[in-house]
Scaffold this motif. Structure first.
Motif, PDB file in Angstrom:
ATOM      1  N   MET A  34      41.077  50.428  47.861  1.00 14.23           N
ATOM      2  CA  MET A  34      40.066  50.187  48.885  1.00 14.23           C
ATOM      3  C   MET A  34      38.936  49.292  48.387  1.00 14.23           C
ATOM      4  SD  MET A  34      41.010  51.685  51.586  1.00 14.23           S
ATOM      5  CE  MET A  34      39.512  51.761  52.549  1.00 14.23           C
ATOM      6  N   LEU A  35      38.555  48.403  49.260  1.00  7.45           N
ATOM      7  CA  LEU A  35      37.348  47.627  49.022  1.00  7.45           C
ATOM      8  C   LEU A  35      36.182  48.499  49.474  1.00  7.45           C
ATOM      9  CD1 LEU A  35      38.123  44.210  50.709  1.00  7.45           C
ATOM     10  CD2 LEU A  35      37.457  44.517  48.336  1.00  7.45           C
ATOM     11  N   THR A  36      35.202  48.660  48.642  1.00  6.43           N
ATOM     12  CA  THR A  36      34.015  49.369  49.114  1.00  6.43           C
ATOM     13  C   THR A  36      33.200  48.402  49.981  1.00  6.43           C
ATOM     14  OG1 THR A  36      32.714  48.671  47.216  1.00  6.43           O
ATOM     15  CG2 THR A  36      33.893  50.774  47.018  1.00  6.43           C
ATOM     16  N   ASP A  37      32.309  48.943  50.782  1.00  8.99           N
ATOM     17  CA  ASP A  37      31.461  48.067  51.603  1.00  8.99           C
ATOM     18  C   ASP A  37      30.660  47.115  50.721  1.00  8.99           C
ATOM     19  OD1 ASP A  37      32.396  49.122  53.927  1.00  8.99           O
ATOM     20  OD2 ASP A  37      30.733  50.533  54.183  1.00  8.99           O
ATOM     21  N   LYS A  38      30.219  47.637  49.592  1.00  6.29           N
ATOM     22  CA  LYS A  38      29.415  46.816  48.677  1.00  6.29           C
ATOM     23  C   LYS A  38      30.245  45.641  48.139  1.00  6.29           C
ATOM     24  CE  LYS A  38      26.882  49.342  45.917  1.00  6.29           C
ATOM     25  NZ  LYS A  38      26.540  50.146  44.739  1.00  6.29           N
ATOM     26  N   GLU A  39      31.465  45.954  47.696  1.00  4.44           N
ATOM     27  CA  GLU A  39      32.323  44.889  47.164  1.00  4.44           C
ATOM     28  C   GLU A  39      32.645  43.875  48.258  1.00  4.44           C
ATOM     29  OE1 GLU A  39      36.052  46.178  45.450  1.00  4.44           O
ATOM     30  OE2 GLU A  39      36.356  44.267  44.469  1.00  4.44           O
ATOM     31  N   LYS A  40      32.920  44.394  49.442  1.00  7.63           N
ATOM     32  CA  LYS A  40      33.238  43.514  50.572  1.00  7.63           C
ATOM     33  C   LYS A  40      32.070  42.565  50.845  1.00  7.63           C
ATOM     34  CE  LYS A  40      35.083  45.960  53.819  1.00  7.63           C
ATOM     35  NZ  LYS A  40      35.172  46.778  55.041  1.00  7.63           N
ATOM     36  N   SER A  41      30.883  43.098  50.891  1.00 10.77           N
ATOM     37  CA  SER A  41      29.763  42.226  51.256  1.00 10.77           C
ATOM     38  C   SER A  41      29.453  41.230  50.135  1.00 10.77           C
ATOM     39  CB  SER A  41      28.551  43.040  51.700  1.00 10.77           C
ATOM     40  OG  SER A  41      27.684  43.269  50.665  1.00 10.77           O
ATOM     41  N   THR A  42      29.581  41.637  48.876  1.00  7.29           N
ATOM     42  CA  THR A  42      29.338  40.691  47.778  1.00  7.29           C
ATOM     43  C   THR A  42      30.395  39.588  47.777  1.00  7.29           C
ATOM     44  OG1 THR A  42      28.293  42.406  46.455  1.00  7.29           O
ATOM     45  CG2 THR A  42      29.051  40.465  45.264  1.00  7.29           C
ATOM     46  N   LEU A  43      31.658  39.955  47.968  1.00  9.43           N
ATOM     47  CA  LEU A  43      32.718  38.936  48.001  1.00  9.43           C
ATOM     48  C   LEU A  43      32.516  37.981  49.174  1.00  9.43           C
ATOM     49  CD1 LEU A  43      35.838  41.123  47.108  1.00  9.43           C
ATOM     50  CD2 LEU A  43      34.838  39.324  45.697  1.00  9.43           C
ATOM     51  N   LYS A  44      32.053  38.516  50.297  1.00  5.28           N
ATOM     52  CA  LYS A  44      31.781  37.648  51.462  1.00  5.28           C
ATOM     53  C   LYS A  44      30.662  36.666  51.143  1.00  5.28           C
ATOM     54  CE  LYS A  44      31.679  40.612  55.018  1.00  5.28           C
ATOM     55  NZ  LYS A  44      31.515  41.136  56.366  1.00  5.28           N
ATOM     56  N   GLU A  45      29.598  37.165  50.522  1.00  7.01           N
ATOM     57  CA  GLU A  45      28.482  36.286  50.155  1.00  7.01           C
ATOM     58  C   GLU A  45      28.932  35.176  49.218  1.00  7.01           C
ATOM     59  OE1 GLU A  45      25.206  38.515  48.498  1.00  7.01           O
ATOM     60  OE2 GLU A  45      25.198  39.808  50.278  1.00  7.01           O
ATOM     61  N   LEU A  46      29.887  35.487  48.347  1.00  5.25           N
ATOM     62  CA  LEU A  46      30.389  34.489  47.401  1.00  5.25           C
ATOM     63  C   LEU A  46      31.388  33.540  48.050  1.00  5.25           C
ATOM     64  CD1 LEU A  46      31.050  36.844  44.347  1.00  5.25           C
ATOM     65  CD2 LEU A  46      29.233  35.134  44.520  1.00  5.25           C
ATOM     66  N   GLY A  47      31.759  33.814  49.302  1.00  3.29           N
ATOM     67  CA  GLY A  47      32.743  32.983  49.993  1.00  3.29           C
ATOM     68  C   GLY A  47      34.151  33.220  49.468  1.00  3.29           C
ATOM     69  N   LYS A  48      34.399  34.411  48.907  1.00  2.00           N
ATOM     70  CA  LYS A  48      35.694  34.708  48.294  1.00  2.00           C
ATOM     71  C   LYS A  48      36.511  35.724  49.088  1.00  2.00           C
ATOM     72  CE  LYS A  48      35.274  32.142  44.631  1.00  2.00           C
ATOM     73  NZ  LYS A  48      36.174  31.000  44.419  1.00  2.00           N
ATOM     74  N   LEU A  49      36.122  35.952  50.324  1.00  7.41           N
ATOM     75  CA  LEU A  49      36.852  36.907  51.139  1.00  7.41           C
ATOM     76  C   LEU A  49      36.903  36.368  52.567  1.00  7.41           C
ATOM     77  CD1 LEU A  49      38.089  39.764  50.816  1.00  7.41           C
ATOM     78  CD2 LEU A  49      35.913  40.687  51.584  1.00  7.41           C
ATOM     79  N   THR A  50      38.107  36.111  53.034  1.00  7.64           N
ATOM     80  CA  THR A  50      38.243  35.564  54.378  1.00  7.64           C
ATOM     81  C   THR A  50      38.321  36.699  55.402  1.00  7.64           C
ATOM     82  OG1 THR A  50      40.646  35.613  54.314  1.00  7.64           O
ATOM     83  CG2 THR A  50      39.588  33.615  53.467  1.00  7.64           C
ATOM     84  N   ALA A  51      38.097  36.346  56.656  1.00  7.94           N
ATOM     85  CA  ALA A  51      38.198  37.331  57.730  1.00  7.94           C
ATOM     86  C   ALA A  51      39.607  37.915  57.759  1.00  7.94           C
ATOM     87  CB  ALA A  51      37.852  36.674  59.062  1.00  7.94           C
ATOM     88  N   GLU A  52      40.587  37.060  57.499  1.00 11.06           N
ATOM     89  CA  GLU A  52      41.974  37.525  57.490  1.00 11.06           C
ATOM     90  C   GLU A  52      42.206  38.545  56.368  1.00 11.06           C
ATOM     91  OE1 GLU A  52      44.723  34.312  57.030  1.00 11.06           O
ATOM     92  OE2 GLU A  52      46.441  35.654  56.929  1.00 11.06           O
ATOM     93  N   GLU A  53      41.622  38.283  55.204  1.00 13.46           N
ATOM     94  CA  GLU A  53      41.781  39.228  54.090  1.00 13.46           C
ATOM     95  C   GLU A  53      41.089  40.550  54.382  1.00 13.46           C
ATOM     96  OE1 GLU A  53      42.225  36.772  49.983  1.00 13.46           O
ATOM     97  OE2 GLU A  53      40.326  36.512  51.020  1.00 13.46           O
ATOM     98  N   ILE A  54      39.954  40.489  55.053  1.00  8.74           N
ATOM     99  CA  ILE A  54      39.262  41.734  55.405  1.00  8.74           C
ATOM    100  C   ILE A  54      40.136  42.549  56.346  1.00  8.74           C
ATOM    101  CG2 ILE A  54      37.297  42.721  56.654  1.00  8.74           C
ATOM    102  CD1 ILE A  54      35.638  40.327  55.626  1.00  8.74           C
ATOM    103  N   GLU A  55      40.698  41.871  57.332  1.00  7.06           N
ATOM    104  CA  GLU A  55      41.554  42.582  58.276  1.00  7.06           C
ATOM    105  C   GLU A  55      42.783  43.151  57.566  1.00  7.06           C
ATOM    106  OE1 GLU A  55      42.490  40.521  61.910  1.00  7.06           O
ATOM    107  OE2 GLU A  55      44.231  41.827  62.194  1.00  7.06           O
ATOM    108  N   ASN A  56      43.375  42.347  56.707  1.00  6.19           N
ATOM    109  CA  ASN A  56      44.541  42.801  55.953  1.00  6.19           C
ATOM    110  C   ASN A  56      44.223  44.016  55.088  1.00  6.19           C
ATOM    111  OD1 ASN A  56      47.195  42.096  55.935  1.00  6.19           O
ATOM    112  ND2 ASN A  56      46.822  40.100  55.002  1.00  6.19           N
ATOM    113  N   ALA A  57      43.045  44.019  54.494  1.00 14.36           N
ATOM    114  CA  ALA A  57      42.626  45.146  53.656  1.00 14.36           C
ATOM    115  C   ALA A  57      42.402  46.382  54.514  1.00 14.36           C
ATOM    116  CB  ALA A  57      41.357  44.788  52.886  1.00 14.36           C
ATOM    117  N   GLU A  58      41.739  46.187  55.649  1.00 12.18           N
ATOM    118  CA  GLU A  58      41.377  47.341  56.473  1.00 12.18           C
ATOM    119  C   GLU A  58      42.543  47.876  57.288  1.00 12.18           C
ATOM    120  OE1 GLU A  58      37.975  45.861  58.580  1.00 12.18           O
ATOM    121  OE2 GLU A  58      36.631  46.317  56.902  1.00 12.18           O
TER     122      GLU A  58
END
Ligand code: FES
Length: 122
Positions: A66-90
């Motif tokens: 699981m991605l924690t919310d914190k990890e998710k938001s930091t990766l998003k800020e870094l531009g290293k997490l796409t919307a598709e990857e978030i959906e795939n993870a969730e």
């Protein structure tokens, strides 16, 4: 038992280490045990210094880490997490390509962890 292979241009050669099954050590803690120089600052998922790229030696054994919310938001800020990857993870429990070494725990799958040696530079 997981085999974690670390690779980086800052290292002479790749290093493979065993992570004990059931161990809850993060990749960053494991790297420190073996003197592998992954950059870090906060150790808490906030700064993004410990960015790593994770590839699965056998993609079929990818575990849902699981991605924690914190990890998710930091990766998003870094531009290293796409919307598709978030959906795939969730939705599909599929881990994304980039992770934070201070948050990622290898379970019993074999992975290769790549990092540049620059803070946040995986
Ligand atoms: Fe700061 Fe991992 S050390 S996010």
């Amino acid at each position: 038992m997981a085999i974690v292979t670390f690779t980086s241009p800052t290292m002479h050669k790749d290093k493979a280490v065993y992570a004990v099954a059931g161990d809850t050590k993060t990749i960053l803690a494991l790297a420190e045990d073996y003197n592998i120089p992954i950059s870090f600052e906060c150790r808490d998922g906030n700064c993004g210094s410990c960015l790593i790229e994770v590839t699965y030696d056998d993609p079929d054994t990818k575990k849902a880490i699981m991605l924690t919310d914190k990890e998710k938001s930091t990766l998003k800020e870094l531009g290293k997490l796409t919307a598709e990857e978030i959906e795939n993870a969730e939705v599909n429990d599929m881990p994304p390509r980039y992770r934070l070494a201070c948050q990622f725990i290898a379970r019993d799958e074999n992975v290769t962890v790549s990092f540049t040696g620059e803070p946040g530079g995986a």
